[in-house]
Motif scaffolding. Sequence first.
Motif, PDB file in Angstrom:
ATOM      1  N   LEU A 162       0.820  -1.155  -0.136  1.00  0.00           N
ATOM      2  CA  LEU A 162      -0.107  -0.153  -0.214  1.00  0.00           C
ATOM      3  C   LEU A 162       0.938   1.370  -0.140  1.00  0.00           C
ATOM      4  CD1 LEU A 162      -2.574   1.464   0.175  1.00  0.00           C
ATOM      5  CD2 LEU A 162      -2.562   1.211   2.724  1.00  0.00           C
ATOM      6  N   GLY A 163       0.590   2.064  -1.013  1.00  0.00           N
ATOM      7  CA  GLY A 163       1.612   3.307  -0.891  1.00  0.00           C
ATOM      8  C   GLY A 163       0.992   4.173  -2.037  1.00  0.00           C
ATOM      9  N   THR A 164       1.617   5.402  -2.390  1.00  0.00           N
ATOM     10  CA  THR A 164       1.542   6.500  -3.298  1.00  0.00           C
ATOM     11  C   THR A 164       1.779   5.831  -4.508  1.00  0.00           C
ATOM     12  OG1 THR A 164       3.765   7.344  -3.471  1.00  0.00           O
ATOM     13  CG2 THR A 164       2.195   8.267  -1.859  1.00  0.00           C
ATOM     14  N   PRO A 165       1.360   6.166  -5.787  1.00  0.00           N
ATOM     15  CA  PRO A 165       1.802   5.536  -7.137  1.00  0.00           C
ATOM     16  C   PRO A 165       3.235   5.627  -7.313  1.00  0.00           C
ATOM     17  CG  PRO A 165      -0.289   6.990  -7.402  1.00  0.00           C
ATOM     18  CD  PRO A 165       0.128   7.094  -5.858  1.00  0.00           C
ATOM     19  N   ARG A 166       3.818   6.631  -7.148  1.00  0.00           N
ATOM     20  CA  ARG A 166       5.394   6.778  -6.966  1.00  0.00           C
ATOM     21  C   ARG A 166       6.067   5.790  -6.416  1.00  0.00           C
ATOM     22  NH1 ARG A 166       8.309  10.883  -9.586  1.00  0.00           N
ATOM     23  NH2 ARG A 166       6.285  12.052  -9.658  1.00  0.00           N
ATOM     24  N   GLU A 167       5.701   5.465  -5.181  1.00  0.00           N
ATOM     25  CA  GLU A 167       6.108   4.451  -4.219  1.00  0.00           C
ATOM     26  C   GLU A 167       6.047   3.050  -4.898  1.00  0.00           C
ATOM     27  OE1 GLU A 167       5.519   6.729   0.120  1.00  0.00           O
ATOM     28  OE2 GLU A 167       4.227   4.992  -0.587  1.00  0.00           O
ATOM     29  N   ILE A 168       4.705   2.879  -5.338  1.00  0.00           N
ATOM     30  CA  ILE A 168       4.585   1.489  -5.973  1.00  0.00           C
ATOM     31  C   ILE A 168       5.500   1.192  -6.940  1.00  0.00           C
ATOM     32  CG2 ILE A 168       2.748   0.194  -6.986  1.00  0.00           C
ATOM     33  CD1 ILE A 168       2.242   0.299  -4.033  1.00  0.00           C
ATOM     34  N   TYR A 169       5.477   2.252  -8.049  1.00  0.00           N
ATOM     35  CA  TYR A 169       6.329   2.047  -9.113  1.00  0.00           C
ATOM     36  C   TYR A 169       7.900   2.102  -9.048  1.00  0.00           C
ATOM     37  CZ  TYR A 169       7.685   2.615 -14.080  1.00  0.00           C
ATOM     38  OH  TYR A 169       8.303   2.651 -15.401  1.00  0.00           O
ATOM     39  N   ALA A 170       8.259   3.145  -8.199  1.00  0.00           N
ATOM     40  CA  ALA A 170       9.861   3.162  -8.195  1.00  0.00           C
ATOM     41  C   ALA A 170      10.547   2.168  -6.930  1.00  0.00           C
ATOM     42  CB  ALA A 170      10.003   4.502  -7.706  1.00  0.00           C
ATOM     43  N   ARG A 171       9.605   1.919  -5.952  1.00  0.00           N
ATOM     44  CA  ARG A 171      10.163   1.162  -4.798  1.00  0.00           C
ATOM     45  C   ARG A 171       9.261   0.093  -4.314  1.00  0.00           C
ATOM     46  NH1 ARG A 171      13.853   3.017  -6.370  1.00  0.00           N
ATOM     47  NH2 ARG A 171      15.412   4.289  -5.372  1.00  0.00           N
ATOM     48  N   PRO A 172       8.896  -0.934  -5.406  1.00  0.00           N
ATOM     49  CA  PRO A 172       8.048  -1.910  -5.246  1.00  0.00           C
ATOM     50  C   PRO A 172       8.572  -2.854  -4.029  1.00  0.00           C
ATOM     51  CG  PRO A 172       9.180  -2.462  -7.125  1.00  0.00           C
ATOM     52  CD  PRO A 172       9.360  -1.182  -6.795  1.00  0.00           C
ATOM     53  N   ARG A 173       7.582  -3.503  -2.951  1.00  0.00           N
ATOM     54  CA  ARG A 173       8.172  -4.122  -1.778  1.00  0.00           C
ATOM     55  C   ARG A 173       8.401  -5.370  -2.215  1.00  0.00           C
ATOM     56  NH1 ARG A 173       3.722  -5.311   2.698  1.00  0.00           N
ATOM     57  NH2 ARG A 173       5.179  -6.752   4.218  1.00  0.00           N
ATOM     58  N   ASN A 174       8.104  -5.919  -3.198  1.00  0.00           N
ATOM     59  CA  ASN A 174       8.280  -7.508  -3.554  1.00  0.00           C
ATOM     60  C   ASN A 174       8.292  -7.942  -4.709  1.00  0.00           C
ATOM     61  OD1 ASN A 174       5.691  -8.161  -3.754  1.00  0.00           O
ATOM     62  ND2 ASN A 174       5.390  -8.535  -1.839  1.00  0.00           N
ATOM     63  N   ARG A 175       8.571  -9.054  -5.236  1.00  0.00           N
ATOM     64  CA  ARG A 175       8.768  -9.433  -6.650  1.00  0.00           C
ATOM     65  C   ARG A 175       7.391  -9.244  -7.355  1.00  0.00           C
ATOM     66  NH1 ARG A 175      12.754 -11.852  -9.904  1.00  0.00           N
ATOM     67  NH2 ARG A 175      11.700 -12.827 -11.741  1.00  0.00           N
ATOM     68  N   PHE A 176       6.435  -9.624  -6.618  1.00  0.00           N
ATOM     69  CA  PHE A 176       4.894  -9.703  -7.256  1.00  0.00           C
ATOM     70  C   PHE A 176       4.594  -8.306  -7.779  1.00  0.00           C
ATOM     71  CE2 PHE A 176       0.619  -8.862  -6.794  1.00  0.00           C
ATOM     72  CZ  PHE A 176       0.076  -9.765  -7.918  1.00  0.00           C
ATOM     73  N   VAL A 177       4.814  -7.410  -6.651  1.00  0.00           N
ATOM     74  CA  VAL A 177       4.619  -5.919  -7.185  1.00  0.00           C
ATOM     75  C   VAL A 177       5.311  -5.487  -8.418  1.00  0.00           C
ATOM     76  CG1 VAL A 177       4.251  -3.621  -6.187  1.00  0.00           C
ATOM     77  CG2 VAL A 177       3.685  -5.411  -4.777  1.00  0.00           C
TER      78      VAL A 177
END
Length: 378
Positions: free
Chosen positions: A215-230
Amino acid sequence: MSDLSLTGIAKRFGEVVALDHVDLELQRGELMTILGPSGSGKTTMLRVIAGFEIPDAGDVTLRGRDVTLLAPAKRNMGMVFQNYALFPHMTVADNVAFPLQMRHKSRAEIRERVAWALDTVELGGYGKRYPAQLSGGQQQRVALARAIVFDPELLLLDEPFGALDRKLREQMQLEVKRLQRRLELTTVFVTHDQEEALILSDSIAVMSEGRIEQLGTPREIYARPRNRFVADFIGESNLFRGRVAAIQGDAMTIETEQGETLHAEAREGLAAGDAVNALIRPERPVPLADDDPLDAPNSFAGEIREVVYLGESEKYRVALPSGLEVLLRWPGQGEDRVRPEGARLAFRFEPHDLHVIAADGVGEAAGGAAGHGAGTAT
């Protein structure tokens, strides 16, 4: 206090776990997108929020009220469906008026609110028409007007643009975003379209197998995904498996399974020998001239295996001598500057553009180094 709170929401259909004890909070005026592939649980979550499904465990709270067991009609939520769900035998004005009539509002108030809602979605002169006389985009606007006419506490959008062509879909995305901002409507938007989520959202919840992976901002999700699935699911990526070879101060080197050495910024919690996934987005590398040296960190050259022209951009699938394939995407060039298949292409990227993800097994995908679109110019 948050506008919407989900606490420990669980839902099963037989042996299938649709929601696995999900926690979620939305603040006032926030637009959150629930994003995930088919079967991830995103639609079930929306149905639990709306009241069409009762969770096996957990609570749904709306502005401090427990609505877990409350009927949908009593939750004061507006909802827009992909198929519009308009009454074909009723005029546009009557369709929009329907929620107000169910709330026993006066005729004068209904006229005023319907006129406001239609003006808000730029359909002020369409009240006497029938749904069949409207385009798909206009029908979607009517559905949106009906969802906001009674001043809902929460707006729910279930893949509302899925039936629209791409140009109209992009137009409606921006219109909904402007409308949501103007009315300060707390909104939950469900989609499987990653680009749509990035365009619309204040925050994104990426789901897989009934869980929120990040769960995060669009920029966080795109630039810094938490795991391989994301990393694999959001956008195009080059995603390579490897191990940390060394860490010196703020710098880290990674050896891929194919033997390439990558340089990245050190990440807390990792040590030499740890298995990792290394992510580089296709737009981050920059091309090098033919005579530029390849001795700088993250400098590579290979053979172009595939070229895809997309108008505003071009994609290149490049095979390195080790066999590692890299997807590159750069702004479109003039026709005389397009690099042909079979040609040599050199490029490099900065260490801070390489995002390193611990290979902790969360969201791991089977297969080799390729991520979503990696190594395949699609």
